[in-house]
Design a protein around this motif. Structure first.
Motif, PDB file in Angstrom:
ATOM      1  N   ASP A 190       0.708  -1.100  -0.096  1.00  0.00           N
ATOM      2  CA  ASP A 190      -0.016  -0.069   0.104  1.00  0.00           C
ATOM      3  C   ASP A 190       0.840   1.217  -0.174  1.00  0.00           C
ATOM      4  O   ASP A 190       1.856   1.361   0.642  1.00  0.00           O
ATOM      5  N   ASN A 191       0.410   2.323  -0.831  1.00  0.00           N
ATOM      6  CA  ASN A 191       1.132   3.647  -0.820  1.00  0.00           C
ATOM      7  C   ASN A 191       0.222   4.683  -1.095  1.00  0.00           C
ATOM      8  O   ASN A 191      -0.195   4.679  -2.412  1.00  0.00           O
ATOM      9  N   PRO A 192      -0.078   5.698  -0.505  1.00  0.00           N
ATOM     10  CA  PRO A 192       0.339   5.599   0.931  1.00  0.00           C
ATOM     11  C   PRO A 192      -0.737   5.096   1.860  1.00  0.00           C
ATOM     12  O   PRO A 192      -1.882   4.720   1.445  1.00  0.00           O
ATOM     13  N   PRO A 193      -0.248   4.650   3.266  1.00  0.00           N
ATOM     14  CA  PRO A 193       0.878   4.808   3.634  1.00  0.00           C
ATOM     15  C   PRO A 193       2.021   3.633   3.329  1.00  0.00           C
ATOM     16  O   PRO A 193       1.423   2.687   2.771  1.00  0.00           O
ATOM     17  N   HIS A 194       3.436   3.652   3.445  1.00  0.00           N
ATOM     18  CA  HIS A 194       4.151   2.612   2.605  1.00  0.00           C
ATOM     19  C   HIS A 194       5.115   2.258   4.115  1.00  0.00           C
ATOM     20  O   HIS A 194       5.819   3.068   4.549  1.00  0.00           O
TER      21      HIS A 194
END
Length: 398
Positions: free
Chosen positions: A323-327
């Motif tokens: 996942d990005n964001p959050p990373h």
């Protein structure tokens, strides 16, 4: 009471409140907002009621014939993306301040004395709240451009951060602040224990044909002194919206070139709000697996930390996934710099039951200290314009 900074838990989004106590008055500066309807009234125990907290925390005064109206001295918009401006239309008063009525108060609309924004408000909006914000900003801009007698009334005041190529903003230097400038006057008050150093955005970032809103985020350093006569700063806090590593590289280079990393300690920090909700974009381009090495300039920015510095990630819980964001890989880089106990995720740092609570730092002579207790219930805890100091003469001037 002491000055403080409150970082609200709003999942992937930003909402922070800087409260400066000086001469028995609290100057409140709201940086971005993310007010979701589902967070109101404790209908969802996993969401903190940020609107109720603002109504409880912000000062109140008589506006027109309305007693006890809630107002904020300054609303600063880093950029117009939905996760930094969500809920603006329905939670803040827009329009001629002379038309503010009891119904606006009863509807919970917060009055804004001064609006801070970048020239991006003259561009194309991409969401309803940004359209409303831009309309309000343009209403105020017209008053200043036309030299209206009402332009400096609370509710009409503005500060434009940065330059761009838009001729509609020519002639507004008296309310324009640019990178490299230091602001000490807030909502018609000169402050002796607080100032802001403007870092961005820069003119070239605002003049691109295809503008990346994240790259043109307003970036600034909030600077606190223990007393008016203190030689140094007791707390330095960095705010950067969603600025990516390209923007931070420019900020680093320009600040060092002018010597302000030493003369003004303009890159130093005790508190650092992780850009773009702990995204990998602060460290390198996405996707991370194709750009796995953090750029040297971003790591250098983090090296300007002072003492036991803290990184605050305003985002949902950070899990070890793609996942990005959050990373998660971004979190690992921050932890390398400040250690795990000094990396604070707004979603998980403080909870009352299932409800995340604001992260609050009180400003002391020894530096920022975590507030000892949170007031209120689990879902609702405690948490005039800039005057002309000089003409714009910072890095961003033409």
């Amino acid at each position: 009471m002491s000055s403080k900074i409150t970082y609200y838990p709003v999942d992937n989004g930003d909402q922070s409140l800087i409260s400066v106590e000086e001469d028995n008055y609290t100057t409140n500066i709201l940086v971005d907002c993310r007010i979701r309807e589902t967070s109101k009234g404790s209908t969802d125990p996993t969401q903190y009621d940020v609107k109720a907290d603002l109504l409880r925390t912000l000062r109140k005064r008589r506006i027109n014939d309305v007693e006890g109206a809630t107002y904020v001295d300054i609303f600063t918009l880093s950029h117009g993306d939905d996760d930094h401006l969500h809920g603006f239309e329905s939670n803040f008063y827009q329009g001629d301040p002379k038309n503010y009525k009891k119904k606006n108060k009863d509807d919970g609309e917060i009055f804004i004395d001064v609006l801070w924004f970048s020239p991006m408000v003259m561009g194309t909006a991409t969401n309803d709240d940004e359209r409303c914000f831009n309309k309000e900003a343009k209403r105020r801009i017209k008053l200043h451009r036309d030299k209206s007698a009402d332009k400096d009334l609370p509710g009409n005041r503005i500060v434009i951060i940065g330059y761009d190529a838009n001729e509609d903003l020519d002639g507004l230097n008296l309310v324009r602040k640019v990178p490299g400038q230091i602001i000490t006057r807030f909502n018609d008050r000169d402050l002796k224990t607080f100032s802001i150093f403007i870092h961005g955005p820069y003119q070239q970032h605002l003049s691109d044909e295809e503008v990346d809103k994240n790259r043109v985020s307003v970036v600034f350093q909030a600077r606190f002194k223990a007393t008016a006569t203190s030689a140094g700063f007791c707390t330095l806090a960095m705010f950067g919206g969603d600025a990516d590593h390209h923007a931070w590289k420019f900020i680093l280079e320009k600040t060092k070139q002018k010597g302000n990393d030493v003369k003004q300690q303009a890159l130093s920090w005790d508190l650092f709000l992780a850009p773009h909700h702990c995204s990998w974009t602060f460290f390198n381009d996405c996707p991370q697996d194709k750009n796995p090495t953090p750029v040297a300039t971003s790591l250098k920015v983090l090296d300007y930390k002072r003492g036991v510095a803290k990184v605050i990630a305003s985002c949902k819980e950070i899990l070890n996934n793609d996942d990005n964001p959050p990373h998660y890989k971004a979190k690992e880089q921050y932890v390398k710099k400040v250690n795990g106990e000094n990396f604070l995720n707004t979603a998980t740092a403080i909870k009352s039951g299932k409800t995340p609570q604001p992260i609050i730092f009180e400003i002391t002579a020894q530096g920022p200290m975590r507030a000892k207790k949170t007031e209120g219930s689990a879902s609702v805890a405690g948490g005039s314009a800039l005057g002309v100091i000089n003409q714009p003469s910072g890095y961003g001037s033409k």
